[in-house]
Design an enzyme around this catalytic site. Structure first.
Site: not given
Length: 334
Positions: A301-303
């Site tokens: 995740g997190e980009g």
């Protein structure tokens, strides 16, 4: 002016700008004259022409990419759906702010500006097995956090998230939007064991039984989280500004899917950065008609997966805009 209700957001999506047809035609014509065999750069050629259309420039470059990470807390974590406690969300936000997370390194590597927006972490969303995660006002407020976070001068956007419990929320949204069973959409997220996976399935099934017959944007409110709504708001704002978007993983894609299901074509300015290791991500991408560019087994995740694709988009445009044509290079086109 943005919006103050979900109906007003839907109207903005219906009235969203389209790509510049002349720029697409110009990019296609240029591509046909570049010093390479036709089609030899594969999807890089598609990326360049897609990007050109949204920026209204037949010979563009990426110069100001932006990464935004949104964080939210979820009431369903009390059900035992995650391998980590909700306190980790706050701790990871501090890590982002001090530059210590993976997304900080990947953003820097991509030459992108990066910001993090923690959204009311001291007020988790409701437990969606009993009530809505967010009422309309809460959801609109979170959507507008995302809307307002987009830099009007950006020319490529990646949005990411942090929120313990949000793979459960994303799975519930996907289940509500695309059907099937809870087991079709639930994965191990942060690494839950078999017992935790069973809990997630039960939580998702209960949430969709209670809220699954709603409109897609109401599903975002009922089953989502503030960080998911903020990602959707940022993606919608990027369309408003004709900024191309690279979608990240399962959670980002679930948030984006609510826009696409609300208004067909709402994600035409988006490409799928990667296929994550979360089991249902490929099914979700198929549901919104996106083919991922990378498959690296990521599930952070997190980009992070989106940020990895920024240099790839830049490379596609460097080739498209910087390569000589046959005429310029004095090379016979055959």
């Amino acid at each position: 002016m943005s919006f103050s209700t979900l109906s007003e957001l839907r109207a903005r999506l219906l009235d969203a700008p389209m790509p510049d047809a002349a720029a697409i035609d110009g990019a296609a014509a240029r591509n046909a004259q570049l010093t390479k065999p036709a089609g030899s750069l594969g999807r890089l050629e598609e990326i360049a022409q897609w990007y050109a259309g949204w920026r209204g420039n037949a010979q563009p470059k990426v110069e100001a990419p932006q990464v935004i990470v949104f964080a939210g807390n979820h009431g369903i974590t009390a059900r035992g759906v995650s391998a980590f406690p909700a306190e980790v969300t706050v701790q990871m936000v501090a890590n982002f702010e001090h530059g210590g997370a993976a997304i900080n390194q990947l953003s820097r590597n991509a030459g992108a500006s990066m910001s993090v927006h923690a959204i009311e972490l001291d007020r988790p969303t409701g437990d969606f097995t009993e009530t809505v995660a967010m009422d309309e006002a809460d959801c609109v407020a979170a959507l507008r956090v995302g809307w307002d976070a987009v830099d009007e001068k950006a020319d490529l956007l990646v949005v990411g998230e942090m929120g313990i419990g949000n793979t459960t929320s994303a799975a519930a949204i996907a289940h509500a939007l695309f059907g099937g069973t809870a087991a079709d959409w639930v994965g191990r997220g942060t690494g839950v064991d078999d017992a935790g996976l069973k809990i997630k399935e039960e939580v998702v099934a209960a949430g969709v039984a209670l809220h699954g017959d709603k409109d897609p944007l109401d599903i975002l409110a009922a089953l989502g989280g503030r960080e998911l709504a903020a990602m959707a708001g940022a993606i919608a704002r990027a369309r408003d500004l004709r900024i191309p978007v690279v979608l990240d993983g399962f959670i980002c894609t679930a948030a984006a899917a609510t826009l696409e299901r609300a208004v067909s074509g709402a994600l035409d300015h988006c490409i799928a950065g990667h296929e994550s290791d979360e089991a249902a991500h490929s099914r979700l991408l198929a549901g919104i008609g996106k083919e991922p560019l990378l498959s690296l087994g990521l599930r952070l995740g997190e980009g992070s997966g989106g940020a990895l694709v920024i240099p790839l988009v830049r490379a596609a445009l460097e080739c498209h805009s910087g390569m000589a044509t046959f005429a310029e290079a004095g090379v016979s086109a055959g």
